[in-house]
Design a protein around this motif. Structure first.
Motif, PDB file in Angstrom:
ATOM      1  N   SER A 118       9.613  -8.097 -24.730  1.00 35.57           N
ATOM      2  CA  SER A 118      10.101  -9.357 -24.193  1.00 35.57           C
ATOM      3  C   SER A 118      11.618  -9.431 -24.206  1.00 35.57           C
ATOM      4  O   SER A 118      12.301  -8.635 -24.835  1.00 35.57           O
ATOM      5  CB  SER A 118       9.544 -10.510 -25.014  1.00 35.57           C
ATOM      6  N   ALA A 119      12.139 -10.476 -23.521  1.00 37.17           N
ATOM      7  CA  ALA A 119      13.585 -10.701 -23.493  1.00 37.17           C
ATOM      8  C   ALA A 119      14.122 -10.954 -24.895  1.00 37.17           C
ATOM      9  O   ALA A 119      15.234 -10.541 -25.222  1.00 37.17           O
ATOM     10  CB  ALA A 119      13.904 -11.881 -22.573  1.00 37.17           C
ATOM     11  N   ALA A 120      13.346 -11.608 -25.724  1.00 39.29           N
ATOM     12  CA  ALA A 120      13.803 -11.890 -27.092  1.00 39.29           C
ATOM     13  C   ALA A 120      14.029 -10.594 -27.867  1.00 39.29           C
ATOM     14  O   ALA A 120      15.036 -10.443 -28.566  1.00 39.29           O
ATOM     15  CB  ALA A 120      12.792 -12.768 -27.821  1.00 39.29           C
ATOM     16  N   ARG A 172      27.768  -2.509 -25.953  1.00 37.22           N
ATOM     17  CA  ARG A 172      27.201  -3.523 -25.062  1.00 37.22           C
ATOM     18  C   ARG A 172      27.905  -3.508 -23.707  1.00 37.22           C
ATOM     19  O   ARG A 172      27.280  -3.689 -22.657  1.00 37.22           O
ATOM     20  CB  ARG A 172      27.304  -4.912 -25.704  1.00 37.22           C
ATOM     21  N   GLU A 173      29.210  -3.280 -23.720  1.00 41.82           N
ATOM     22  CA  GLU A 173      29.970  -3.218 -22.480  1.00 41.82           C
ATOM     23  C   GLU A 173      29.507  -2.036 -21.624  1.00 41.82           C
ATOM     24  O   GLU A 173      29.317  -2.164 -20.409  1.00 41.82           O
ATOM     25  CB  GLU A 173      31.455  -3.094 -22.801  1.00 41.82           C
ATOM     26  N   VAL A 174      29.320  -0.881 -22.265  1.00 45.39           N
ATOM     27  CA  VAL A 174      28.840   0.306 -21.547  1.00 45.39           C
ATOM     28  C   VAL A 174      27.419   0.073 -21.044  1.00 45.39           C
ATOM     29  O   VAL A 174      27.085   0.409 -19.900  1.00 45.39           O
ATOM     30  CB  VAL A 174      28.901   1.546 -22.457  1.00 45.39           C
ATOM     31  N   LEU A 175      26.573  -0.530 -21.878  1.00 39.46           N
ATOM     32  CA  LEU A 175      25.186  -0.791 -21.480  1.00 39.46           C
ATOM     33  C   LEU A 175      25.122  -1.695 -20.251  1.00 39.46           C
ATOM     34  O   LEU A 175      24.287  -1.481 -19.360  1.00 39.46           O
ATOM     35  CB  LEU A 175      24.422  -1.422 -22.644  1.00 39.46           C
ATOM     36  N   ALA A 176      25.979  -2.691 -20.192  1.00 34.30           N
ATOM     37  CA  ALA A 176      26.000  -3.587 -19.037  1.00 34.30           C
ATOM     38  C   ALA A 176      26.306  -2.814 -17.753  1.00 34.30           C
ATOM     39  O   ALA A 176      25.706  -3.063 -16.699  1.00 34.30           O
ATOM     40  CB  ALA A 176      27.026  -4.691 -19.249  1.00 34.30           C
ATOM     41  N   LEU A 177      27.225  -1.853 -17.838  1.00 30.57           N
ATOM     42  CA  LEU A 177      27.583  -1.062 -16.658  1.00 30.57           C
ATOM     43  C   LEU A 177      26.473  -0.081 -16.300  1.00 30.57           C
ATOM     44  O   LEU A 177      26.223   0.191 -15.121  1.00 30.57           O
ATOM     45  CB  LEU A 177      28.905  -0.332 -16.915  1.00 30.57           C
ATOM     46  N   VAL A 178      25.793   0.462 -17.318  1.00 30.09           N
ATOM     47  CA  VAL A 178      24.612   1.297 -17.065  1.00 30.09           C
ATOM     48  C   VAL A 178      23.552   0.464 -16.358  1.00 30.09           C
ATOM     49  O   VAL A 178      22.927   0.897 -15.389  1.00 30.09           O
ATOM     50  CB  VAL A 178      24.058   1.886 -18.381  1.00 30.09           C
ATOM     51  N   GLY A 179      23.360  -0.772 -16.834  1.00 33.65           N
ATOM     52  CA  GLY A 179      22.388  -1.654 -16.223  1.00 33.65           C
ATOM     53  C   GLY A 179      22.716  -2.000 -14.789  1.00 33.65           C
ATOM     54  O   GLY A 179      21.831  -2.273 -13.979  1.00 33.65           O
ATOM     55  N   ALA A 180      23.988  -1.976 -14.453  1.00 36.57           N
ATOM     56  CA  ALA A 180      24.418  -2.234 -13.079  1.00 36.57           C
ATOM     57  C   ALA A 180      24.251  -1.019 -12.178  1.00 36.57           C
ATOM     58  O   ALA A 180      24.560  -1.071 -10.986  1.00 36.57           O
ATOM     59  CB  ALA A 180      25.874  -2.691 -13.066  1.00 36.57           C
ATOM     60  N   ALA A 219      14.150   6.434 -23.773  1.00 31.71           N
ATOM     61  CA  ALA A 219      14.233   7.837 -23.378  1.00 31.71           C
ATOM     62  C   ALA A 219      15.276   8.114 -22.304  1.00 31.71           C
ATOM     63  O   ALA A 219      15.757   9.245 -22.192  1.00 31.71           O
ATOM     64  CB  ALA A 219      12.860   8.309 -22.885  1.00 31.71           C
ATOM     65  N   ASN A 220      15.620   7.100 -21.508  1.00 32.74           N
ATOM     66  CA  ASN A 220      16.525   7.372 -20.396  1.00 32.74           C
ATOM     67  C   ASN A 220      17.288   6.121 -19.995  1.00 32.74           C
ATOM     68  O   ASN A 220      17.077   5.027 -20.532  1.00 32.74           O
ATOM     69  CB  ASN A 220      15.743   7.929 -19.195  1.00 32.74           C
ATOM     70  N   ARG A 221      18.175   6.286 -19.017  1.00 36.26           N
ATOM     71  CA  ARG A 221      19.050   5.194 -18.581  1.00 36.26           C
ATOM     72  C   ARG A 221      18.296   4.079 -17.867  1.00 36.26           C
ATOM     73  O   ARG A 221      18.704   2.924 -17.901  1.00 36.26           O
ATOM     74  CB  ARG A 221      20.153   5.751 -17.672  1.00 36.26           C
ATOM     75  N   VAL A 222      17.200   4.423 -17.187  1.00 38.02           N
ATOM     76  CA  VAL A 222      16.425   3.390 -16.516  1.00 38.02           C
ATOM     77  C   VAL A 222      15.877   2.396 -17.533  1.00 38.02           C
ATOM     78  O   VAL A 222      15.964   1.177 -17.358  1.00 38.02           O
ATOM     79  CB  VAL A 222      15.284   4.010 -15.684  1.00 38.02           C
ATOM     80  N   GLN A 223      15.318   2.909 -18.620  1.00 35.93           N
ATOM     81  CA  GLN A 223      14.785   2.031 -19.659  1.00 35.93           C
ATOM     82  C   GLN A 223      15.894   1.236 -20.329  1.00 35.93           C
ATOM     83  O   GLN A 223      15.718   0.060 -20.660  1.00 35.93           O
ATOM     84  CB  GLN A 223      14.003   2.855 -20.687  1.00 35.93           C
ATOM     85  N   ALA A 224      17.033   1.865 -20.523  1.00 38.11           N
ATOM     86  CA  ALA A 224      18.176   1.138 -21.089  1.00 38.11           C
ATOM     87  C   ALA A 224      18.624   0.028 -20.146  1.00 38.11           C
ATOM     88  O   ALA A 224      18.984  -1.076 -20.577  1.00 38.11           O
ATOM     89  CB  ALA A 224      19.333   2.104 -21.365  1.00 38.11           C
ATOM     90  N   ALA A 233      19.038  -4.003 -20.711  1.00 37.31           N
ATOM     91  CA  ALA A 233      20.259  -4.745 -20.357  1.00 37.31           C
ATOM     92  C   ALA A 233      19.934  -5.959 -19.506  1.00 37.31           C
ATOM     93  O   ALA A 233      20.474  -7.046 -19.702  1.00 37.31           O
ATOM     94  CB  ALA A 233      21.229  -3.810 -19.619  1.00 37.31           C
ATOM     95  N   TYR A 234      19.016  -5.792 -18.560  1.00 36.04           N
ATOM     96  CA  TYR A 234      18.625  -6.897 -17.698  1.00 36.04           C
ATOM     97  C   TYR A 234      17.889  -7.969 -18.489  1.00 36.04           C
ATOM     98  O   TYR A 234      18.170  -9.172 -18.357  1.00 36.04           O
ATOM     99  CB  TYR A 234      17.742  -6.372 -16.572  1.00 36.04           C
ATOM    100  N   GLU A 235      16.925  -7.543 -19.317  1.00 38.32           N
ATOM    101  CA  GLU A 235      16.152  -8.497 -20.109  1.00 38.32           C
ATOM    102  C   GLU A 235      17.039  -9.285 -21.071  1.00 38.32           C
ATOM    103  O   GLU A 235      16.794 -10.454 -21.346  1.00 38.32           O
ATOM    104  CB  GLU A 235      15.073  -7.757 -20.911  1.00 38.32           C
TER     105      GLU A 235
END
Length: 215
Positions: free
Chosen positions: A144-146, A160-168, A200-205, A209-211
Motif C-alpha cells: 500500500s501507499a502507507a 529520495r531525490e534520486v528516487l523521485a527522478l527514477v520514478g519520473a 529488484a529493479n528500477r520499475v519496482q522502485a 516512488a509513485y505510491e
C-alpha cells in the motif's frame, strides 16, 4: 554507438523506425526481423545492445521473443515498442524480462531515451504511459501507499531525490546532469536505493516512488 535489433512484422513500420534512429548517429540498426523467432536468432548472432520488439508478430510473438532473448542473450536489453497498452501486455512484458515499454504513438524522443536507458542496463517506461503502468502494476506487485511512504522515509534526503527522478523515468545520465554529479555517483545511489527498498529493479522502485507521492 548503441547497436539495435529491430523486430516488427510491418515493413513500413520498420522503415519508419529505422529512419527515426538514423537521424541520430548514436544509434545503429544492425539487424531487422519480421517475426519473433527471427528476432531471437538474430539477437544471438549479432549480440545487439538493445532488441526493439513489437508484441504482435507471427511465428513467435514479441512477449515470447523477449523472454527467450533475455534467457539466451542476457547482455541484450529488450525494449517493447507497440500499439498495445493493456495491463496484461505490460505485465507480461516486464515479467518476461523486458526492461522497457513504449507506445508507437509516443514522442520520438521517448524512443531515443528508452533505447539509451535500456542500453545502460536501466528500465524505461514511456512518460505518456508511466502513471498508467504504475497504477496497473502497483496493486498486484507492491504494498500500500502507507508502506511505500514508510520505506521512503527511511531513505536519506539525497536518496529520495534520486528516487523521485527514477520514478519520473529518467536514465542515470540525465539524473546526473540534473543533480550536477557524475553518473557513477548516481549508479551508487540507485544501487543503495534498490537494496534499502528491497526491490529488484528500477520499475519496482518507480512504483514505490509513485505510491509514496514522490512522482
Amino acid at each position: 554507438m548503441i547497436r539495435v535489433l529491430l523486430a516488427d512484422d510491418e515493413p513500413l513500420t520498420r522503415a519508419g523506425i529505422r529512419a527515426v534512429l538514423a537521424a541520430d548517429p548514436e544509434f545503429e540498426v544492425v539487424a531487422e526481423a519480421e517475426n519473433g523467432r527471427a528476432a531471437v536468432e538474430l539477437a544471438a548472432a549479432h549480440r545487439p545492445d538493445v532488441a526493439l520488439l513489437d508484441i504482435m508478430m507471427p511465428v513467435l510473438d514479441g512477449l515470447a521473443a523477449a523472454a527467450e532473448i533475455t534467457r539466451t542473450v542476457p547482455a541484450t536489453g529488450v525494449l517493447i515498442l507497440t500499439t498495445f497498452s493493456a495491463a496484461e501486455h505490460i505485465a507480461a512484458a516486464l515479467g518476461g524480462g523486458a526492461r522497457g515499454f513504449l507506445l508507437k504513438t509516443g514522442d520520438p524522443r521517448d524512443l531515443f531515451a528508452g533505447i539509451r536507458a535500456v542500453a545502460e542496463g536501466a528500465a524505461f517506461l514511456s512518460p505518456t504511459v508511466a502513471h498508467r503502468v504504475i497504477q496497473q502494476v502497483s496493486g498486484d506487485r507492491l504494498a500500500s501507499a502507507a508502506r511505500a511512504r514508510r520505506l521512503v522515509d527511511e531513505l536519506t534526503p539525497r536518496e529520495r531525490e534520486v528516487l523521485a527522478l527514477v520514478g519520473a523515468g529518467l536514465p542515470n545520465a540525465e539524473i546526473a546532469r540534473r543533480l550536477h554529479v557524475v553518473e557513477g555517483t548516481v549508479k551508487v545511489f540507485v544501487t543503495s536505493i534498490l537494496r534499502r527498498l528491497a526491490v529488484a529493479n528500477r520499475v519496482q522502485a518507480a512504483i514505490i516512488a509513485y505510491e509514496a507521492g514522490l512522482v
